[in-house]
Structure formats: structure tokens, C-alpha cells
Design an enzyme around this catalytic site. Structure first.
Site, PDB file in Angstrom:
ATOM      1  N   LYS A 227     -42.655 165.675 -25.510  1.00 20.16           N
ATOM      2  CA  LYS A 227     -42.755 164.585 -26.417  1.00 20.16           C
ATOM      3  C   LYS A 227     -41.342 163.486 -26.118  1.00 20.16           C
ATOM      4  O   LYS A 227     -40.411 163.928 -25.493  1.00 20.16           O
ATOM      5  CB  LYS A 227     -41.989 165.629 -27.384  1.00 20.16           C
ATOM      6  CG  LYS A 227     -41.561 164.077 -28.965  1.00 20.16           C
ATOM      7  CD  LYS A 227     -41.470 165.600 -29.853  1.00 20.16           C
ATOM      8  CE  LYS A 227     -41.390 164.544 -31.845  1.00 20.16           C
ATOM      9  NZ  LYS A 227     -40.933 165.043 -32.887  1.00 20.16           N
TER      10      LYS A 227
ATOM     11  N   SER B 149     -44.652 164.045 -36.107  1.00 19.58           N
ATOM     12  CA  SER B 149     -44.773 162.996 -35.661  1.00 19.58           C
ATOM     13  C   SER B 149     -44.507 163.818 -33.789  1.00 19.58           C
ATOM     14  O   SER B 149     -44.838 162.729 -33.433  1.00 19.58           O
ATOM     15  CB  SER B 149     -43.555 162.809 -36.103  1.00 19.58           C
ATOM     16  OG  SER B 149     -41.588 163.868 -35.114  1.00 19.58           O
TER      17      SER B 149
ATOM     18  N   SER C  96     -42.805 169.013 -37.627  1.00 19.13           N
ATOM     19  CA  SER C  96     -44.149 167.725 -36.783  1.00 19.13           C
ATOM     20  C   SER C  96     -44.466 168.048 -35.520  1.00 19.13           C
ATOM     21  O   SER C  96     -44.662 167.738 -34.671  1.00 19.13           O
ATOM     22  CB  SER C  96     -42.189 167.092 -36.318  1.00 19.13           C
ATOM     23  OG  SER C  96     -41.988 166.145 -36.761  1.00 19.13           O
TER      24      SER C  96
END
Lengths: 466, 68
Positions: free
Chosen positions: A90, A166, A190
Site C-alpha cells: 500500500k 482503503s 481498511s
């Protein structure tokens, strides 16, 4: 049965190759690490235009690391357990020599990271190779991976649908079979939300168990780093490496039959789609679950997570909001601005509630070992109609996909996001929840359900995009 | 526009209140930001009500240095 990774070394690395198979092929000399990485980039370039998982490719660094692994093998040196295995991060994890943008143009001109994030260091020491940074909601604030700067990430099972967020780029890259495992972070869900919507395995470890050094912060009270994988074996293997434990020294998993399992009811049994209701019943039958547990004041627990996140995120960004608020994604900006103005009394009350909730959670885990809950109430919402049903009413998906993940966030307990098989629709996911530090209990239950054909990753339909 | 001293609280608009709160923090909200900030502040107020509805003993301390 032919293993296309290890038995057909002259063919390109197929998508959906597992970390275990890749490491085995590299260790045995069936494939060079360089060829694995080259093929990974080819697969990424073929698939990503349709899905938009990737924000930055780390091609030069990755090929150099792969070449060093091949040299070591040719010299007869023993290879570490993940030698040659590609993974993605990420875009909030530091990679030395690259800017950590956290999905925002606000940080585009920040200095390059001087060293890798702590868990990236541990994975690289085990031979794994970071190949890409992956899309996310700006500063991890959202459940959609709909990023004003880097675009929206699409669901590999149906690109007209949300991947969730996310950490949506991380989940989608695994679900599309481009990478065997990826890193994410989870503050309010997330990891768990995109894992459920994309049909991958995901782990949100116990709060504080894995080091967060080098992961761009969001809410210090709640942030946890973790991972996604296409197989349960890969998820567990990589978890132990990130946890600083050699595979031979990994703690023994308890016998699943010895574990007391209960289902979370009340809040966690409302608003479920019919398909998910049926599948959870089947899981409970498989595990002989007869007990249902209700968490106290679940709505308040979710609210406390929301408030702590808003206040800490707003405070973190306040200096930049004074100077360059309009450089933020407007949706993120307005949340941070409101959070920065939250009354200190409200923030402190949320933290006091957390203490109270902590005590209740520990009482529950004196009676049970693993709790079963849904991860998200339904399949991935459509991108052009991002609504879900809560209490029978359509509500905005972005604000409500964390309905079942946020209350558990507050307690800091470990949660395994587990993909359900036989959904007869798009992916649906469970949360398996244990007492702090008891990830091994989650692994044991998940392995049993995987063996029995209840959990696992569904093949994606023949995609038009690759 | 500053709210004159002595203005009854119930006549002050949410926009005026949020602009005053922002000014305390050194923030100047633009017209484009205001609707979104007001919506989010209202959402946070609803969540605050949920947390404040749970009576806690005075001995319940904030969860700083949290260990799960």
C-alpha cells in the site's frame, strides 16, 4: 497434477502463482528470480489498465534484488524462505529511495524514504521482493479506494464494482492474481473491507503486534499494519515473517476442535444479505456453534472508533490544512477539517469508552476463543450506484461499509478476513476474531474451514481485461 | 463577518459556529469547503451523542498507551 509454476519453467509465470510455489521454483532452480520479477511486471502491465491497482512500479530496484538472489543461488548459498517472491505495498509504506505519498499529491515533494518500513525490511530479509506501490484512499481515509489523484481501483471479479478500501489496490492486485501477497493497513476496516469485497484472505493483527515504523500514520490509537494473500498458507507464512518469527519457530496452532467458537449476534446479525445469512449459518453448522454473543453498546463502539480516527487524523494534518487544504482530495479534506475541530472532551470520552469496552471484550474472551462475524453485509457495490442496504434503507456505501469492522477496531483484537466459497454471487467475507495475541487460533479455525471447502478464494470469471 | 457580542446563541447559524471554531485553530474555511465540513461535523456530533450516551464511572480512564 501439473504445477505450472514449478513443472513448466519454460513458460511465463502464470497469474495466481502462490508465494510457496514461486519460492520453491526459485530455490530448486526451476525459475530464476529475475524471470519471476520480469513476468510479474508483464502480468501487471497486462491487467492493471483495467483495474488501476498500481501507483508506482519499483522495477529497477526489484530486478536488482532478484539478480542478487540468482547470484547467491548460483554461488551455492542457502536461500531464505521467500527468495524471489514478489509483493506489493500500500502506498503508505516506506520503500527506501522513493517518496511515500500515502495516496496524496500533498506529499509528492516530500523527501524520499531513507529506509524501508520495518515489515518490508523483514520480508526483504526473507527474500521477498517489493515490486509496486498500490492504490489507496487518500491518507487511508475511506472504504472505496476512489482517489482524486490516482483514480479508482476496480474489483477484479467485476470491474464495474468497488474494490473497497482503503487498501483497495492491495486487495485487488491479489484477487487479480498479479501478486501472491501484498501489504495493507487497517484503522477502521481498511484490510477487512477490501478483502471481503475482492474475495482474498486478509489479516489485521493484534494492535501493536507488528511494527508500524515506516508506515505513514493515520490514527495512532488504531492503526495496524497487515497483509492480504491469495492462499491461507501464504497469509500465515508471511505473517510469521512480518512478526519476526522464523517459520520453524512459529507457534503451534491449537487443535480447532479444542477451541470454543461463538457467533456475534445483535448488531452483527442485522442488515445481512440473504446469501451471507445462509453462508454464516453453514459455517456455524460446520463448527457446531450454538452460542451467540452480543457485544455491549456496539453502536457506541463504532462511533468511538470514528471519533478517535477523525480527531487524530485531523490533528495530524492540521499544519498542512492551514497552508494547502485545497491540495487534498475534497472528501478527505472536509473530514480532516471537521475532525480537527472536534471538541477535546468528545475525543477523551471516546478514549474512556475504549477503556470500558476493552474490559467487556476481555470478559467475552474468557468464555470463548474465536468469534464469527460478517466482514461486509453484501457483495461489492456498483461504482455508479455506490449504495448498500442498512436496516432496509439504501445508504452511502463509502460511509457504511465498515459497519461490522469499526466496532472491533476499537478493541484492537486480531481479525482474520476470510473469503467464503459457494457464494453463487460475488465474493463475501467473514471476520474471525480472537483475543489479543491469539492469531494462531484464527489460523486453526480458518484451516479447518478451508479443508472442508467452506472458505477459500473463488476463481475470477474469465476477464475481458486480460 | 464576526458575530456581534451578545447575539443569542440560538440565532447563530451552524456555518458561523464552524467558521469561529476554525478560526481558533488558525483555519480559514472557504465557501467550497464549508458544506462538506458542516456535513462531517454534523456526522461527528451524532457519533459523539452515541458515545456520550454511555454512562462511565469516574474511575474509567482514557485508553492512552492502549494494550489490547
Amino acid at each position: 497434477m501439473i504445477n505450472p509454476v514449478t513443472d513448466l519453467p519454460s513458460t511465463p509465470l502464470p497469474r495466481f502463482a502462490t508465494a510457496r510455489a514461486i519460492a520453491q521454483a526459485v530455490r530448486a532452480g526451476h525459475r530464476s528470480a529475475v524471470s519471476v520479477i520480469q513476468d510479474t511486471f508483464s502480468n501487471m502491465r497486462a491487467v492493471d489498465p483495467a483495474l488501476n491497482c498500481v501507483t508506482h512500479m519499483l522495477e529497477q530496484d526489484a530486478l536488482e534484488q532478484a539478480a542478487r538472489i540468482d547470484c547467491a543461488r548460483q554461488a551455492g548459498a542457502p536461500l531464505p524462505p521467500l527468495a524471489g517472491v514478489p509483493f506489493g505495498v500500500k502506498d503508505l509504506f516506506d520503500i527506501a529511495g522513493h517518496v511515500t505519498t500515502a495516496g496524496s499529491k500533498v506529499l509528492r515533494h516530500a523527501p524520499c524514504a531513507r529506509q524501508d518500513a520495518a515489515i518490508v525490511q523483514r520480508l526483504k530479509a526473507a527474500g521477498a521482493i517489493p515490486v509496486a506501490k498500490l492504490n489507496m484512499d487518500e491518507f487511508a481515509y475511506g472504504f472505496a479506494t476512489d482517489n482524486a489523484h490516482y483514480g479508482v481501483t476496480r474489483n477484479p471479479h467485476d470491474p464495474t464494482r468497488m474494490a473497497g478500501g482503503s487498501s483497495g489496490g492491495s486487495a485487488a492486485a491479489v484477487a487479480a492474481g498479479v501478486l501472491p501477497f501484498t501489504l495493507g493497513s487497517d484503522t477502521n476496516g481498511s484490510i477487512r473491507v477490501p478483502a471481503a469485497l475482492c474475495g482474498t484472505w486478509g489479516i489485521k493483527p493484534t494492535f501493536g503486534r507488528l511494527p508500524r515504523d515506516g508506515a505513514y500514520p493515520f490514527s495512532a490509537s488504531l492503526d495496524v499494519v497487515g497483509s492480504f494473500a491469495g492462499t491461507l498458507d501464504d497469509l500465515i507464512d508471511t505473517f510469521h515473517i512480518m512478526d519476526g518469527v522464523a517459520s520453524d519457530d512459529a507457534p503451534a496452532e491449537p487443535d480447532a476442535a479444542s477451541l470454543r467458537v461463538a457467533r456475534l449476534g445483535g448488531w452483527f446479525a442485522s442488515s445481512l444479505s440473504p446469501a451471507l445469512t445462509t453462508l454464516i449459518e453453514q459455517v456455524c453448522t460446520r463448527l457446531n456453534v450454538t452460542q451467540t454473543v452480543d457485544l455491549p453498546h456496539t453502536a457506541s463502539a463504532r462511533a468511538a472508533s470514528f471519533l478517535i480516527t477523525a480527531a487524530e487524523g485531523g490533528n495530524l494534518h492540521l499544519p498542512r490544512l492551514r497552508q494547502q487544504a485545497d491540495d487534498y482530495d475534497p472528501a478527505t479534506r472536509d473530514r480532516f477539517l471537521a475532525g480537527a475541530m472536534l471538541a477535546s472532551s468528545t475525543y477523551l470520552q471516546a478514549q474512556r469508552f475504549r477503556s470500558w469496552f476493552h474490559a467487556r471484550i476481555h470478559q467475552i474472551f474468557e468464555q470463548v476463543d474465536v468469534l464469527i462475524a460478517p466482514a461486509v453485509m453484501c457483495e461489492a457495490p456498483l461504482l455508479d450506484d455506490p449504495t448498500i442496504l442498512v436496516d432496509g434503507k439504501p445508504v452511502a456505501a463509502r460511509a457504511n461499509l465498515g459497519l461490522y469492522t469499526q466496532p472491533l477496531t476499537l478493541a484492537g483484537v486480531p481479525v482474520l478476513a476470510a473469503p467464503l466459497l459457494q457464494t453463487h454471487t460475488l465474493p463475501l467475507g467473514l471476520q474471525l476474531v480472537a483475543a489479543p495475541g491469539q492469531e494462531s487460533a484464527l489460523f486453526s479455525i480458518a484451516r479447518k474451514l478451508e479443508r472442508e471447502g467452506v472458505l477459500g478464494t473463488m476463481p475470477i470469471p474469465t476477464p475481458e481485461y486480460a | 463577518m464576526p458575530v456581534p457580542h451578545g447575539t443569542p446563541a440560538e440565532t447563530i447559524s451552524p456555518a458561523e459556529i464552524i467558521r469561529a471554531q476554525a478560526a481558533v485553530l488558525g483555519l480559514e474555511l472557504t465557501d467550497a469547503q464549508l458544506p462538506g465540513v458542516l456535513d462531517n461535523a454534523a456526522l461527528l456530533a451524532r457519533y459523539a451523542a452515541l458515545v456520550n450516551a454511555v454512562p462511565l464511572p469516574d474511575t474509567c480512564e482514557p485508553a492512552f498507551e492502549y494494550t489490547p
